[in-house]
Design a protein around this motif. Structure first.
Motif, PDB file in Angstrom:
ATOM      1  N   ASN A  26       7.568   5.903   1.539  1.00 51.17           N
ATOM      2  CA  ASN A  26       7.400   4.986   0.404  1.00 51.17           C
ATOM      3  C   ASN A  26       8.668   4.897  -0.436  1.00 51.17           C
ATOM      4  O   ASN A  26       9.021   3.827  -0.923  1.00 51.17           O
ATOM      5  N   SER A  27       9.354   6.044  -0.594  1.00 54.00           N
ATOM      6  CA  SER A  27      10.594   6.013  -1.378  1.00 54.00           C
ATOM      7  C   SER A  27      11.658   5.171  -0.693  1.00 54.00           C
ATOM      8  O   SER A  27      12.388   4.430  -1.339  1.00 54.00           O
ATOM      9  N   VAL A  28      11.717   5.297   0.628  1.00 52.69           N
ATOM     10  CA  VAL A  28      12.729   4.559   1.388  1.00 52.69           C
ATOM     11  C   VAL A  28      12.626   3.063   1.131  1.00 52.69           C
ATOM     12  O   VAL A  28      13.636   2.374   0.986  1.00 52.69           O
ATOM     13  N   PHE A  29      11.382   2.559   1.036  1.00 54.81           N
ATOM     14  CA  PHE A  29      11.213   1.104   0.929  1.00 54.81           C
ATOM     15  C   PHE A  29      11.273   0.568  -0.498  1.00 54.81           C
ATOM     16  O   PHE A  29      11.133  -0.624  -0.726  1.00 54.81           O
ATOM     17  N   MET A  30      11.489   1.458  -1.458  1.00 53.43           N
ATOM     18  CA  MET A  30      11.600   0.982  -2.838  1.00 53.43           C
ATOM     19  C   MET A  30      12.946   0.327  -3.074  1.00 53.43           C
ATOM     20  O   MET A  30      13.937   0.644  -2.415  1.00 53.43           O
ATOM     21  N   GLU A  31      12.967  -0.574  -4.034  1.00 54.40           N
ATOM     22  CA  GLU A  31      14.205  -1.271  -4.391  1.00 54.40           C
ATOM     23  C   GLU A  31      15.277  -0.256  -4.783  1.00 54.40           C
ATOM     24  O   GLU A  31      15.048   0.648  -5.571  1.00 54.40           O
ATOM     25  N   GLY A  32      16.432  -0.349  -4.165  1.00 56.19           N
ATOM     26  CA  GLY A  32      17.542   0.539  -4.510  1.00 56.19           C
ATOM     27  C   GLY A  32      18.799  -0.288  -4.536  1.00 56.19           C
ATOM     28  O   GLY A  32      18.823  -1.354  -5.149  1.00 56.19           O
ATOM     29  N   ASN A  33      19.832   0.158  -3.836  1.00 60.49           N
ATOM     30  CA  ASN A  33      21.016  -0.687  -3.699  1.00 60.49           C
ATOM     31  C   ASN A  33      20.704  -1.881  -2.811  1.00 60.49           C
ATOM     32  O   ASN A  33      21.318  -2.936  -2.922  1.00 60.49           O
ATOM     33  N   LEU A  34      19.747  -1.677  -1.909  1.00 58.76           N
ATOM     34  CA  LEU A  34      19.238  -2.804  -1.119  1.00 58.76           C
ATOM     35  C   LEU A  34      17.916  -3.247  -1.741  1.00 58.76           C
ATOM     36  O   LEU A  34      17.162  -2.415  -2.253  1.00 58.76           O
ATOM     37  N   SER A  35      17.636  -4.532  -1.647  1.00 58.27           N
ATOM     38  CA  SER A  35      16.370  -5.025  -2.206  1.00 58.27           C
ATOM     39  C   SER A  35      15.238  -4.702  -1.225  1.00 58.27           C
ATOM     40  O   SER A  35      15.474  -4.431  -0.047  1.00 58.27           O
ATOM     41  N   GLU A  36      13.993  -4.769  -1.722  1.00 59.10           N
ATOM     42  CA  GLU A  36      12.834  -4.526  -0.861  1.00 59.10           C
ATOM     43  C   GLU A  36      12.803  -5.552   0.270  1.00 59.10           C
ATOM     44  O   GLU A  36      12.378  -5.272   1.383  1.00 59.10           O
ATOM     45  N   ARG A  37      13.264  -6.740  -0.062  1.00 55.41           N
ATOM     46  CA  ARG A  37      13.288  -7.829   0.904  1.00 55.41           C
ATOM     47  C   ARG A  37      14.258  -7.516   2.054  1.00 55.41           C
ATOM     48  O   ARG A  37      13.917  -7.670   3.229  1.00 55.41           O
ATOM     49  N   GLU A  38      15.448  -7.029   1.699  1.00 59.70           N
ATOM     50  CA  GLU A  38      16.430  -6.682   2.728  1.00 59.70           C
ATOM     51  C   GLU A  38      15.904  -5.541   3.603  1.00 59.70           C
ATOM     52  O   GLU A  38      16.042  -5.554   4.830  1.00 59.70           O
ATOM     53  N   LYS A  39      15.254  -4.584   2.945  1.00 60.62           N
ATOM     54  CA  LYS A  39      14.723  -3.448   3.703  1.00 60.62           C
ATOM     55  C   LYS A  39      13.628  -3.891   4.672  1.00 60.62           C
ATOM     56  O   LYS A  39      13.515  -3.379   5.778  1.00 60.62           O
ATOM     57  N   SER A  40      12.835  -4.857   4.222  1.00 64.41           N
ATOM     58  CA  SER A  40      11.767  -5.359   5.084  1.00 64.41           C
ATOM     59  C   SER A  40      12.359  -6.006   6.348  1.00 64.41           C
ATOM     60  O   SER A  40      11.834  -5.818   7.452  1.00 64.41           O
ATOM     61  N   LEU A  41      13.440  -6.737   6.177  1.00 64.57           N
ATOM     62  CA  LEU A  41      14.084  -7.377   7.337  1.00 64.57           C
ATOM     63  C   LEU A  41      14.714  -6.347   8.277  1.00 64.57           C
ATOM     64  O   LEU A  41      14.648  -6.488   9.500  1.00 64.57           O
ATOM     65  N   ILE A  42      15.299  -5.311   7.695  1.00 65.17           N
ATOM     66  CA  ILE A  42      15.866  -4.247   8.542  1.00 65.17           C
ATOM     67  C   ILE A  42      14.733  -3.595   9.340  1.00 65.17           C
ATOM     68  O   ILE A  42      14.832  -3.391  10.550  1.00 65.17           O
ATOM     69  N   ALA A  43      13.623  -3.312   8.632  1.00 63.86           N
ATOM     70  CA  ALA A  43      12.476  -2.681   9.297  1.00 63.86           C
ATOM     71  C   ALA A  43      11.973  -3.549  10.452  1.00 63.86           C
ATOM     72  O   ALA A  43      11.644  -3.048  11.526  1.00 63.86           O
ATOM     73  N   LEU A  44      11.948  -4.851  10.220  1.00 63.02           N
ATOM     74  CA  LEU A  44      11.473  -5.764  11.265  1.00 63.02           C
ATOM     75  C   LEU A  44      12.393  -5.714  12.489  1.00 63.02           C
ATOM     76  O   LEU A  44      11.929  -5.651  13.628  1.00 63.02           O
ATOM     77  N   ALA A  45      13.697  -5.719  12.231  1.00 61.33           N
ATOM     78  CA  ALA A  45      14.652  -5.686  13.340  1.00 61.33           C
ATOM     79  C   ALA A  45      14.539  -4.361  14.106  1.00 61.33           C
ATOM     80  O   ALA A  45      14.471  -4.349  15.338  1.00 61.33           O
ATOM     81  N   VAL A  46      14.460  -3.265  13.359  1.00 62.45           N
ATOM     82  CA  VAL A  46      14.351  -1.953  14.012  1.00 62.45           C
ATOM     83  C   VAL A  46      13.044  -1.871  14.812  1.00 62.45           C
ATOM     84  O   VAL A  46      13.017  -1.335  15.919  1.00 62.45           O
ATOM     85  N   SER A  47      11.969  -2.433  14.249  1.00 64.68           N
ATOM     86  CA  SER A  47      10.677  -2.425  14.945  1.00 64.68           C
ATOM     87  C   SER A  47      10.801  -3.005  16.341  1.00 64.68           C
ATOM     88  O   SER A  47      10.169  -2.541  17.285  1.00 64.68           O
ATOM     89  N   HIS A  48      11.610  -4.047  16.455  1.00 58.35           N
ATOM     90  CA  HIS A  48      11.790  -4.672  17.765  1.00 58.35           C
ATOM     91  C   HIS A  48      12.682  -3.838  18.669  1.00 58.35           C
ATOM     92  O   HIS A  48      12.531  -3.853  19.880  1.00 58.35           O
ATOM     93  N   THR A  49      13.601  -3.123  18.076  1.00 53.39           N
ATOM     94  CA  THR A  49      14.474  -2.271  18.882  1.00 53.39           C
ATOM     95  C   THR A  49      13.681  -1.133  19.491  1.00 53.39           C
ATOM     96  O   THR A  49      13.827  -0.807  20.656  1.00 53.39           O
ATOM     97  N   ILE A  50      12.800  -0.538  18.662  1.00 50.32           N
ATOM     98  CA  ILE A  50      11.997   0.575  19.187  1.00 50.32           C
ATOM     99  C   ILE A  50      10.719   0.050  19.849  1.00 50.32           C
ATOM    100  O   ILE A  50       9.900   0.827  20.342  1.00 50.32           O
ATOM    101  N   GLN A  51      10.549  -1.265  19.833  1.00 48.68           N
ATOM    102  CA  GLN A  51       9.406  -1.940  20.450  1.00 48.68           C
ATOM    103  C   GLN A  51       8.073  -1.314  20.078  1.00 48.68           C
ATOM    104  O   GLN A  51       7.267  -0.981  20.944  1.00 48.68           O
ATOM    105  N   CYS A  52       7.887  -1.140  18.781  1.00 50.33           N
ATOM    106  CA  CYS A  52       6.625  -0.565  18.294  1.00 50.33           C
ATOM    107  C   CYS A  52       5.703  -1.688  17.841  1.00 50.33           C
ATOM    108  O   CYS A  52       5.985  -2.365  16.856  1.00 50.33           O
ATOM    109  N   PRO A  53       4.590  -1.931  18.576  1.00 48.95           N
ATOM    110  CA  PRO A  53       3.702  -3.041  18.204  1.00 48.95           C
ATOM    111  C   PRO A  53       3.102  -2.889  16.807  1.00 48.95           C
ATOM    112  O   PRO A  53       2.866  -3.882  16.125  1.00 48.95           O
ATOM    113  N   TYR A  54       2.835  -1.658  16.400  1.00 50.17           N
ATOM    114  CA  TYR A  54       2.290  -1.463  15.048  1.00 50.17           C
ATOM    115  C   TYR A  54       3.296  -1.950  14.001  1.00 50.17           C
ATOM    116  O   TYR A  54       2.969  -2.640  13.044  1.00 50.17           O
ATOM    117  N   CYS A  55       4.553  -1.515  14.204  1.00 47.24           N
ATOM    118  CA  CYS A  55       5.597  -1.864  13.221  1.00 47.24           C
ATOM    119  C   CYS A  55       5.851  -3.367  13.202  1.00 47.24           C
ATOM    120  O   CYS A  55       6.062  -3.954  12.147  1.00 47.24           O
TER     121      CYS A  55
END
Ligand code: SF4
Ligand code: SF4
Lengths: 111, 352
Positions: free
Chosen positions: A33-62
């Motif tokens: 939860n801390s990781v996804f909080m607004e920091g130097n990166l916005s929550e929006r940017e973090k969400s997009l990174i998470a989406l890209a990584v989800s596809h790299t690790i090919q996790c259907p849940y993510c």
């Protein structure tokens, strides 16, 4: 026996992981939860990174979770696809860059 | 342009069918708790009104647009329009009500032929906050509407307008092609006469609702993104963004069923249920008046034709004290008002 390895309903049960090890489970979710909080990166940017990584690790849940998360944040499908191409480019590039090793080896061995 | 459910003679055009649908399926067998059972868990059943703050009047279901998600099933083909006679009854109430806010909605309220006369008369009552919900494109739909921004300004109207996204693609998909460009033009005109400017008393707020089967994200973050994008791309400014959850009724319900998203959407709403939001749902401080003068707990109950549970049923027999005694009619659609930070015509129920 269950018919598939993945059940969409299991995503909602993620929190139950803590039931078998409360201490580590709680630590993980607190960190998560801390990781996804607004920091130097916005929550929006973090969400997009998470989406890209989800596809790299090919996790259907993510993928399920961060596609929905992106829509809720007003992220457009064009932005999502661009993020995926970043993941794909790094993945593809990671294979291809090893070609240098192959070339080195060929150059060394061939007369 | 798509047609209204009424025009299509869809089964869901019948509000009883909608209520029936929402009571069956996953809610019948106890897979998901009904709304009334859910609020009873925290002793909030039945819901009762608190102090009346908002009088919301629907001037008719006619609209120049036919948005896919519309909970009114509005469109150019809807002929239900408030008559001058009903407006006169409304004016009597507006003069005496304790509500501090008057909220005109539709359809496109501006399409009512007596709209300007009604606003003229109603503004004499000195109500503190006088809202007109304008879909923006109507301001550019026809020459006869071009001077509406000035008209709003002269009557110190608080304009609340819908804008599903800051990009053309997403906006036009939900609201019809060309809607984005026209909306931008209308916003530019409102800005030009002072609406939505940082210290201006001419209030201009935007309403966002998701263009699909998902819940709105954080209202504060969305407002920030909307402000940045509209300002960077078009130099447009506005005051507040209200993030509103789509309730599973009317055309949005039809869409949920047709796209096979209904069950997942209801699960998402129930999962996001927040008992804190129940305390201040819109019906606890609002009375909704339909185009034909009947009284409802809210605009959604109006569309489901679930009238107030009171002896006073019509604006012609309006009695605020007696109405305050009623219990509010609630059902599964109400889960749309209580998800996450809650949702009302003024956006989140629980402030950030
Ligand atoms: S502009 Fe509003 S009233 Fe008109 S169709 Fe769209 S959502 Fe419905
Ligand atoms: S849908 Fe209407 S009656 Fe139900 S909770 Fe929301 S405002 Fe109240």
């Amino acid at each position: 026996m269950q018919k598939t390895y993945y059940d969409p309903a299991d995503l909602k049960k993620f929190g139950k992981i803590s039931e078998w090890n409360e201490e580590l489970g709680s630590k993980f979710f607190e960190y998560y939860n801390s990781v996804f909080m607004e920091g130097n990166l916005s929550e929006r940017e973090k969400s997009l990174i998470a989406l890209a990584v989800s596809h790299t690790i090919q996790c259907p849940y993510c993928i399920d979770a961060y596609t929905g998360d992106g829509l809720q944040r007003g992220i457009t499908k064009e932005e999502m696809m661009e993020a995926l191409h970043v993941a794909a480019a790094i993945r593809g590039g990671a294979s291809l860059v090893h070609g240098v090793q192959m070339m080195n080896k060929v150059n060394k061995l061939e007369m | 342009m798509i047609k209204s459910l009424h025009k299509r003679k869809s089964e869901l055009a019948n509000s009883n069918k909608q209520v029936e649908f929402l009571s069956n399926g996953i809610f019948k067998g106890g897979e998901l708790a009904t709304f009334n059972t859910k609020i009873a868990e925290t002793n909030q059943f039945p819901l009762r009104p608190k102090k009346l703050e908002i009088l919301q009047i629907n001037l008719g279901y006619m609209c120049n647009q036919v948005c896919e998600h519309c909970h009114v099933d509005a469109g150019p083909d809807r002929k239900e329009i408030m008559t001058k006679e009903t407006m006169l009854h409304c004016l009597d109430v507006i003069k005496t009500t304790n509500a501090h806010t008057l909220d005109l909605t539709g359809g496109a309220p501006e399409m009512n032929p007596n709209f300007r006369w009604f606003v003229d008369e109603a503004s004499k009552a000195g109500i503190k906050d006088f809202i007109v919900r304008s879909n923006l494109t109507i301001l550019r739909a026809n020459k006869k509407y071009y001077d509406l921004p000035e008209f709003f300004k002269n009557h110190n109207i608080h304009v609340i307008s819908s804008m599903p996204h800051w990009t053309k693609g997403k906006t036009d998909k939900q609201r019809g092609s060309g809607v984005f460009d026209k909306s931008i033009k209308a916003l530019e005109e409102l800005n030009a006469i002072g609406y939505g400017m940082p210290n201006s008393s001419l209030k201009l707020d935007l309403v966002y609702n998701p263009s699909g089967a998902f819940l709105p994200g954080n209202q504060v973050a969305l407002e920030k993104d909307f402000k940045k994008a509209l300002h960077d791309d078009f130099g447009i400014q506005f005051h507040n963004l209200f993030a509103i959850t789509n309730l599973p009724i009317s055309r949005f319900l039809d869409y949920l069923i047709a796209s096979e998203n209904y069950e997942d959407y209801m699960y998402a709403l129930v999962e996001a249920y927040n008992p804190e939001a129940v305390k201040n749902v819109m019906c606890t401080n609002t009375i909704s008046v339909s185009w034909d003068g009947f009284l409802y707990d809210c605009d959604f109950n109006q569309m489901l034709e679930l009238p107030v549970s009171s002896k006073v049923k019509h604006i012609s027999e309006y009695n605020e004290e007696q109405l305050q005694e009623r219990t509010i009619i609630t059902s599964q659609h109400c889960y749309g008002c209580t998800a996450g930070a809650g949702s009302s015509c003024q956006g989140n129920i629980i402030p950030a």
